[in-house]
Design an enzyme around this catalytic site. Structure first.
Site, PDB file in Angstrom:
ATOM      1  N   ARG A 232      31.324  47.847  32.997  1.00  0.00           N
ATOM      2  CA  ARG A 232      32.469  47.401  32.204  1.00  0.00           C
ATOM      3  C   ARG A 232      32.550  48.227  30.928  1.00  0.00           C
ATOM      4  O   ARG A 232      31.523  48.636  30.375  1.00  0.00           O
ATOM      5  CB  ARG A 232      32.309  45.929  31.798  1.00  0.00           C
ATOM      6  CG  ARG A 232      32.781  44.945  32.838  1.00  0.00           C
ATOM      7  CD  ARG A 232      34.298  44.974  33.027  1.00  0.00           C
ATOM      8  NE  ARG A 232      34.737  44.036  34.031  1.00  0.00           N
ATOM      9  CZ  ARG A 232      34.907  44.322  35.321  1.00  0.00           C
ATOM     10  NH1 ARG A 232      34.698  45.543  35.768  1.00  0.00           N
ATOM     11  NH2 ARG A 232      35.309  43.404  36.174  1.00  0.00           N
ATOM     12  N   HIS A 280      39.201  53.327  35.940  1.00  0.00           N
ATOM     13  CA  HIS A 280      38.671  52.032  36.409  1.00  0.00           C
ATOM     14  C   HIS A 280      39.015  51.822  37.893  1.00  0.00           C
ATOM     15  O   HIS A 280      39.601  50.803  38.271  1.00  0.00           O
ATOM     16  CB  HIS A 280      39.234  50.878  35.554  1.00  0.00           C
ATOM     17  CG  HIS A 280      38.485  49.578  35.782  1.00  0.00           C
ATOM     18  ND1 HIS A 280      38.331  48.610  34.825  1.00  0.00           N
ATOM     19  CD2 HIS A 280      37.861  49.091  36.889  1.00  0.00           C
ATOM     20  CE1 HIS A 280      37.655  47.591  35.315  1.00  0.00           C
ATOM     21  NE2 HIS A 280      37.358  47.862  36.572  1.00  0.00           N
TER      22      HIS A 280
END
Ligand code: NDP
Ligand code: OXD
Length: 317
Positions: A232, A280
């Protein structure tokens, strides 16, 4: 039969595609897309979601479970209004295989000095650099969960010297394991390529900072340390990664996630020659695989069987 509500926000998520997939597999089930004025909130039993709008869940009096359509649940767990129904995350072969592809690709890319050879190609330079064997290179995976473990096992099969770090103690064949606060420094000291597959929790936020990066092994077979973060963005401090590159604590980085996404255009990371950026998408949630996964869980649950992969709200992942 309880209805399913699909509530997803953010780039790359197409609720119509998910709805079509759910309906193809369960044509008798009501599957709604948030927001839908025609949807009776009292009939919604399950919400399948990615980054739901704040306060969404409060309107469903008969909610039975919430399904995160990604492996991470940090987009849900911080919500103080999250109802006390089971929160389930995705664990699926398709998702795991995609992450393994990403990790193996980026480890090999740094190991085989691909950025350097691309730069040489632009200048038409035919020059060979010393190439250590995988068995001389120490790769460490921060986070030995579903994704970290599979990636570690694949890299071990290629021949890398593998280690992993987790919160609780683990024992994995062929992989050196470290855990807890006391294990971290020893794990970092032996690691040349650090792969981060941790969840974002209060305990992991900002963990990829300058102090940590300085502890990586720089005098190993690769002659420098590398960071690959597909966990993350909130785990990493962008300014510290740039500082580590500047002072050569890091020789290169592959970053799939960022504290602010999309990565702002003015971020110096975009143009850094030693940084590889992806948007991502290390392991995207594919409705073709995951709709089946969630429906299987719902059908099990409705037959009285326990849900699998229910999130531990105290641990936060
Ligand atoms: P898991 O929950 O299976 O594994 C998490 C791992 O992290 C576990 O080994 C856990 O330790 C470890 N961990 C958690 N907190 C700490 C801590 N404070 N210190 C040390 N270790 C810790 O998750 P997954 O493997 O399924 O997924 C990992 C993350 O990958 C997700 O949370 C998500 O953020 C990210 N992800 C990113 C994607 C992308 O496209 N970039 C796609 C999918 C996921 P223990 O084993 O002891 O519990
Ligand atoms: C996930 C993600 O958590 O896509 O699955 O980031």
């Amino acid at each position: 039969m309880s209805a399913i509500l699909l509530a997803m926000t953010g780039a790359g998520w197409d609720p119509a595609e998910w709805q079509a997939r759910f309906l193809a597999l369960a044509p008798r089930r009501e599957v709604r897309i948030w927001p839908d004025r025609a949807c009776n909130p009292a009939e919604v039993g399950y919400v399948c979601t990615w980054k739901p709008p704040p306060g969404l869940f409060a309107q469903f009096p008969h909610l039975k479970a919430i399904f995160s359509l990604g492996a991470g649940v940090d987009h849900l767990i911080g919500d103080p209004l999250l109802p006390a129904v089971p929160l389930v995350r995705v664990v699926d072969r398709d998702l795991t295989a995609r992450m393994s592809e990403y990790v193996v690709l980026h480890v090999l890319l740094h190991h085989r000095r691909l950025r350097l050879y691309r730069a040489q190609q632009r200048e038409k330079i035919w020059h060979e650099h010393a190439q250590p064997a995988a068995s001389e290179v120490a790769v460490g995976i921060l986070g030995l969960g579903v994704l970290g473990r599979e990636a570690a096992e694949l890299l071990a099969r290629i021949g890398f010297r593998m280690a992993g770090f987790s919160r609780t103690e683990k024992s994995l064949a062929g992989i050196e394991t470290f855990h807890g606060k006391n294990g971290l420094d020893a794990f970092l000291a032996r690691t040349e390529i650090l792969v981060c597959l941790l969840p974002h929790t209060p305990a992991t936020e900002g963990i990829l900072n300058l102090a940590l990066l300085r502890k990586l092994k720089r005098d190993g077979a690769l002659g420098g340390a590398y960071l690959i973060n597909a966990g993350r963005g909130m785990l990493q401090v962008d300014a510290d990664i740039l500082a580590a590159l500047e002072e050569s604590s890091l020789a290169g980085a592959s970053l799939d996630v960022f504290p602010t996404e999309p990565l702002p255009r003015e971020s110096p990371l975009w143009n850094h020659p030693n940084v590889i950026i992806t948007p991502h998408n290390a392991a995207v949630s594919d409705p073709r695989a995951l709709a089946r996964n969630v429906l299987t869980q719902i059908e099990r649950f409705e037959r009285g069987l326990p849900l699998e992969h229910v999130v531990d709200r105290t641990a936060g992942y």
